[in-house]
Design a protein around this motif. Structure first.
Motif, PDB file in Angstrom:
ATOM      1  N   THR A 113      16.074 -36.931  51.241  1.00  0.00           N
ATOM      2  CA  THR A 113      16.351 -37.322  49.852  1.00  0.00           C
ATOM      3  C   THR A 113      15.334 -36.718  48.887  1.00  0.00           C
ATOM      4  O   THR A 113      15.688 -36.291  47.784  1.00  0.00           O
ATOM      5  N   HIS A 114      14.069 -36.660  49.308  1.00  0.00           N
ATOM      6  CA  HIS A 114      13.034 -36.095  48.434  1.00  0.00           C
ATOM      7  C   HIS A 114      13.258 -34.600  48.211  1.00  0.00           C
ATOM      8  O   HIS A 114      13.254 -34.123  47.067  1.00  0.00           O
ATOM      9  N   LEU A 115      13.450 -33.855  49.278  1.00  0.00           N
ATOM     10  CA  LEU A 115      13.615 -32.409  49.145  1.00  0.00           C
ATOM     11  C   LEU A 115      14.929 -32.065  48.449  1.00  0.00           C
ATOM     12  O   LEU A 115      14.990 -31.114  47.656  1.00  0.00           O
ATOM     13  N   SER A 116      15.970 -32.833  48.709  1.00  0.00           N
ATOM     14  CA  SER A 116      17.237 -32.602  48.011  1.00  0.00           C
ATOM     15  C   SER A 116      17.110 -32.906  46.519  1.00  0.00           C
ATOM     16  O   SER A 116      17.748 -32.249  45.680  1.00  0.00           O
ATOM     17  N   GLY A 117      16.285 -33.878  46.179  1.00  0.00           N
ATOM     18  CA  GLY A 117      16.039 -34.164  44.766  1.00  0.00           C
ATOM     19  C   GLY A 117      15.377 -32.995  44.059  1.00  0.00           C
ATOM     20  O   GLY A 117      15.742 -32.648  42.921  1.00  0.00           O
ATOM     21  N   ILE A 118      14.406 -32.365  44.716  1.00  0.00           N
ATOM     22  CA  ILE A 118      13.741 -31.184  44.135  1.00  0.00           C
ATOM     23  C   ILE A 118      14.737 -30.042  43.984  1.00  0.00           C
ATOM     24  O   ILE A 118      14.797 -29.386  42.932  1.00  0.00           O
ATOM     25  N   ALA A 119      15.530 -29.788  45.023  1.00  0.00           N
ATOM     26  CA  ALA A 119      16.517 -28.713  44.964  1.00  0.00           C
ATOM     27  C   ALA A 119      17.531 -28.963  43.858  1.00  0.00           C
ATOM     28  O   ALA A 119      17.934 -28.034  43.137  1.00  0.00           O
ATOM     29  N   THR A 120      17.940 -30.208  43.705  1.00  0.00           N
ATOM     30  CA  THR A 120      18.928 -30.553  42.682  1.00  0.00           C
ATOM     31  C   THR A 120      18.373 -30.344  41.277  1.00  0.00           C
ATOM     32  O   THR A 120      19.031 -29.738  40.420  1.00  0.00           O
ATOM     33  N   LEU A 121      17.156 -30.820  41.038  1.00  0.00           N
ATOM     34  CA  LEU A 121      16.549 -30.645  39.723  1.00  0.00           C
ATOM     35  C   LEU A 121      16.344 -29.162  39.418  1.00  0.00           C
ATOM     36  O   LEU A 121      16.625 -28.693  38.303  1.00  0.00           O
ATOM     37  N   THR A 122      15.863 -28.417  40.405  1.00  0.00           N
ATOM     38  CA  THR A 122      15.658 -26.978  40.216  1.00  0.00           C
ATOM     39  C   THR A 122      16.958 -26.294  39.827  1.00  0.00           C
ATOM     40  O   THR A 122      17.002 -25.455  38.918  1.00  0.00           O
ATOM     41  N   SER A 123      18.037 -26.652  40.521  1.00  0.00           N
ATOM     42  CA  SER A 123      19.328 -26.002  40.253  1.00  0.00           C
ATOM     43  C   SER A 123      19.790 -26.241  38.819  1.00  0.00           C
ATOM     44  O   SER A 123      20.448 -25.385  38.219  1.00  0.00           O
ATOM     45  N   ARG A 124      19.453 -27.383  38.259  1.00  0.00           N
ATOM     46  CA  ARG A 124      19.838 -27.682  36.879  1.00  0.00           C
ATOM     47  C   ARG A 124      19.082 -26.799  35.892  1.00  0.00           C
ATOM     48  O   ARG A 124      19.645 -26.325  34.897  1.00  0.00           O
ATOM     49  N   TYR A 125      17.803 -26.570  36.159  1.00  0.00           N
ATOM     50  CA  TYR A 125      17.037 -25.654  35.311  1.00  0.00           C
ATOM     51  C   TYR A 125      17.553 -24.219  35.458  1.00  0.00           C
ATOM     52  O   TYR A 125      17.682 -23.494  34.460  1.00  0.00           O
ATOM     53  N   VAL A 126      17.843 -23.813  36.685  1.00  0.00           N
ATOM     54  CA  VAL A 126      18.362 -22.458  36.915  1.00  0.00           C
ATOM     55  C   VAL A 126      19.680 -22.266  36.181  1.00  0.00           C
ATOM     56  O   VAL A 126      19.917 -21.236  35.531  1.00  0.00           O
ATOM     57  N   ALA A 127      20.551 -23.257  36.252  1.00  0.00           N
ATOM     58  CA  ALA A 127      21.844 -23.171  35.575  1.00  0.00           C
ATOM     59  C   ALA A 127      21.660 -23.065  34.065  1.00  0.00           C
ATOM     60  O   ALA A 127      22.379 -22.325  33.383  1.00  0.00           O
ATOM     61  N   ALA A 128      20.692 -23.797  33.528  1.00  0.00           N
ATOM     62  CA  ALA A 128      20.461 -23.782  32.085  1.00  0.00           C
ATOM     63  C   ALA A 128      19.966 -22.426  31.607  1.00  0.00           C
ATOM     64  O   ALA A 128      20.190 -22.046  30.448  1.00  0.00           O
ATOM     65  N   ALA A 129      19.284 -21.681  32.485  1.00  0.00           N
ATOM     66  CA  ALA A 129      18.743 -20.366  32.114  1.00  0.00           C
ATOM     67  C   ALA A 129      19.687 -19.223  32.474  1.00  0.00           C
ATOM     68  O   ALA A 129      19.348 -18.055  32.241  1.00  0.00           O
ATOM     69  N   THR A 130      20.852 -19.526  33.009  1.00  0.00           N
ATOM     70  CA  THR A 130      21.813 -18.495  33.404  1.00  0.00           C
ATOM     71  C   THR A 130      22.191 -17.628  32.209  1.00  0.00           C
ATOM     72  O   THR A 130      22.392 -18.125  31.102  1.00  0.00           O
ATOM     73  N   GLY A 131      22.276 -16.314  32.461  1.00  0.00           N
ATOM     74  CA  GLY A 131      22.624 -15.383  31.395  1.00  0.00           C
ATOM     75  C   GLY A 131      21.423 -14.778  30.702  1.00  0.00           C
ATOM     76  O   GLY A 131      21.573 -13.943  29.815  1.00  0.00           O
ATOM     77  N   THR A 132      20.221 -15.185  31.113  1.00  0.00           N
ATOM     78  CA  THR A 132      18.992 -14.613  30.568  1.00  0.00           C
ATOM     79  C   THR A 132      18.238 -13.914  31.700  1.00  0.00           C
ATOM     80  O   THR A 132      18.632 -13.977  32.866  1.00  0.00           O
ATOM     81  N   ALA A 133      17.121 -13.277  31.346  1.00  0.00           N
ATOM     82  CA  ALA A 133      16.302 -12.589  32.347  1.00  0.00           C
ATOM     83  C   ALA A 133      15.302 -13.524  33.015  1.00  0.00           C
ATOM     84  O   ALA A 133      14.576 -13.113  33.927  1.00  0.00           O
ATOM     85  N   ALA A 134      15.261 -14.767  32.571  1.00  0.00           N
ATOM     86  CA  ALA A 134      14.195 -15.671  33.009  1.00  0.00           C
ATOM     87  C   ALA A 134      14.453 -16.263  34.389  1.00  0.00           C
ATOM     88  O   ALA A 134      15.533 -16.794  34.656  1.00  0.00           O
ATOM     89  N   LYS A 135      13.430 -16.207  35.240  1.00  0.00           N
ATOM     90  CA  LYS A 135      13.431 -16.916  36.515  1.00  0.00           C
ATOM     91  C   LYS A 135      12.747 -18.266  36.324  1.00  0.00           C
ATOM     92  O   LYS A 135      11.817 -18.400  35.529  1.00  0.00           O
ATOM     93  N   ILE A 136      13.203 -19.249  37.087  1.00  0.00           N
ATOM     94  CA  ILE A 136      12.597 -20.576  37.077  1.00  0.00           C
ATOM     95  C   ILE A 136      11.613 -20.661  38.244  1.00  0.00           C
ATOM     96  O   ILE A 136      11.986 -20.438  39.401  1.00  0.00           O
ATOM     97  N   LEU A 137      10.358 -20.983  37.929  1.00  0.00           N
ATOM     98  CA  LEU A 137       9.301 -21.029  38.941  1.00  0.00           C
ATOM     99  C   LEU A 137       8.687 -22.418  39.036  1.00  0.00           C
ATOM    100  O   LEU A 137       8.658 -23.181  38.068  1.00  0.00           O
ATOM    101  N   ASP A 138       8.162 -22.716  40.217  1.00  0.00           N
ATOM    102  CA  ASP A 138       7.409 -23.950  40.427  1.00  0.00           C
ATOM    103  C   ASP A 138       5.938 -23.721  40.081  1.00  0.00           C
ATOM    104  O   ASP A 138       5.558 -22.665  39.566  1.00  0.00           O
ATOM    105  N   THR A 139       5.110 -24.697  40.391  1.00  0.00           N
ATOM    106  CA  THR A 139       3.671 -24.616  40.145  1.00  0.00           C
ATOM    107  C   THR A 139       2.928 -25.167  41.371  1.00  0.00           C
ATOM    108  O   THR A 139       3.535 -25.438  42.408  1.00  0.00           O
ATOM    109  N   ARG A 140       1.616 -25.372  41.217  1.00  0.00           N
ATOM    110  CA  ARG A 140       0.828 -26.010  42.278  1.00  0.00           C
ATOM    111  C   ARG A 140       0.791 -27.527  42.120  1.00  0.00           C
ATOM    112  O   ARG A 140       0.033 -28.210  42.819  1.00  0.00           O
ATOM    113  N   LYS A 141       1.603 -28.082  41.241  1.00  0.00           N
ATOM    114  CA  LYS A 141       1.649 -29.538  41.043  1.00  0.00           C
ATOM    115  C   LYS A 141       2.555 -30.149  42.103  1.00  0.00           C
ATOM    116  O   LYS A 141       3.657 -30.632  41.834  1.00  0.00           O
TER     117      LYS A 141
END
Length: 296
Positions: A113-141
């Motif tokens: 559930t924890h890892l799927s939550g991260i994947a799900t949230l990431t996918s929403r950011y990726v979808a929001a940036a679709t059509g641009t040159a921007a990649k969505i990256l994580d951090t050391r947090k």
């Protein structure tokens, strides 16, 4: 569908965490409730079912949980990590001694559930940036001890990993610059970049954080590989992209600081190549998955 590689680092990370997780649950006495109530010969069948839409991640760890507990348990994955799932979908089936299934249930679901939550949230950011040159990256947090798994989940959601730690990339932040300027009696960001580049092996990425366009101009004289634009407005980001294009077009620009799902599309549209978001790993809500018991 984005199918990430569950590599050796992720597997080793999972193995260490699983040993701790199972020790927390079982100590030296084991599962007292299941031992008291369930005959050791009784078998069970479980379906791992999704309760809400999302992206699944962590299924290989379900296998690992039950491998550690009992070799008689069979886990059959019905989808791959990185799959978009809907409520009601079964993502895995598990069969084996019922005591063992009950013992491993919470540990398996905690990871999944924890890892799927991260994947799900990431996918929403990726979808929001679709059509641009921007990649969505994580951090050391990331949670201490969980870094490789949390970054694996980001990949499952279609995101890109930033550096893993302090050892595999240079990121010169404001506190580094302040300390360096005092110790070296030097002031320019470009000089700090050149000093850092001379001290590391070829191929190591050099990134520097700036807060203003004036600092960006200084940094571009380095030049670094990447400039992190910290907490800049979209208008300032656009001006930063114009400046970079004029001065050092090969340098990548990374926006960071206070990025949300409501703002990420506007940030991506400014022309930056990278957007780093700590919330992917430190604020993701667990995806709702459950064990549905189906008898023997």
């Amino acid at each position: 569908m984005n199918v990430p590689v569950f590599d050796d680092l992720a597997r080793a990370n999972a193995r260490q965490l699983l040993e701790m997780a199972l020790r927390e649950d079982l100590d030296d006495a084991g599962d007292l409730t299941s031992r008291a109530l369930i005959d050791e010969q009784q078998r069970g069948h479980v379906s791992v079912v999704v309760r809400e839409p999302g992206i699944v991640a962590g299924l290989p760890i379900v296998d690992m949980v039950f491998e550690q507990l009992d070799s008689q348990v069979e886990v059959r994955r019905l989808v791959e990590d990185g799959t978009a799932v809907e409520a009601g979908m079964t993502v895995a089936e598990i069969r084996g001694p019922l005591r063992t299934l009950l013992t491993g249930e919470r540990t398996a679901l905690n990871f999944l559930t924890h890892l799927s939550g991260i994947a799900t949230l990431t996918s929403r950011y990726v979808a929001a940036a679709t059509g641009t040159a921007a990649k969505i990256l994580d951090t050391r947090k990331t949670l201490p001890g969980w870094r490789h798994l949390q970054k694996y989940a980001v990949r499952a959601g279609g995101g890109t990993n930033h550096r893993i730690g302090l050892y595999d990339g240079v990121l010169i932040k404001d506190n580094h610059l302040a300390g360096w300027a005092v110790s070296q009696q030097a002031q320019t960001i470009a000089a700090a970049i050149q000093t850092a580049r001379a001290s590391v092996k070829p191929g190591i990425s050099i990134e520097v954080e700036v807060d203003t366009l004036e600092q960006l101009q200084d940094a571009l004289d380095g030049p670094p590989d990447i400039v992190l634009l910290d907490n800049m407005s979209c208008d300032t980001l656009r001006r930063a992209v114009e400046l970079r294009n004029q001065r050092q077009p090969s340098v990548q620009l990374e926006a960071s600081g206070g990025v949300t799902l409501a703002t990420v599309a506007q940030i991506a549209a400014t022309g930056v190549e990278r957007i780093s978001i700590g919330a992917l790993t430190h604020s993701a809500i667990a995806l709702d998955l459950a064990f549905d018991w189906s008898g023997q």
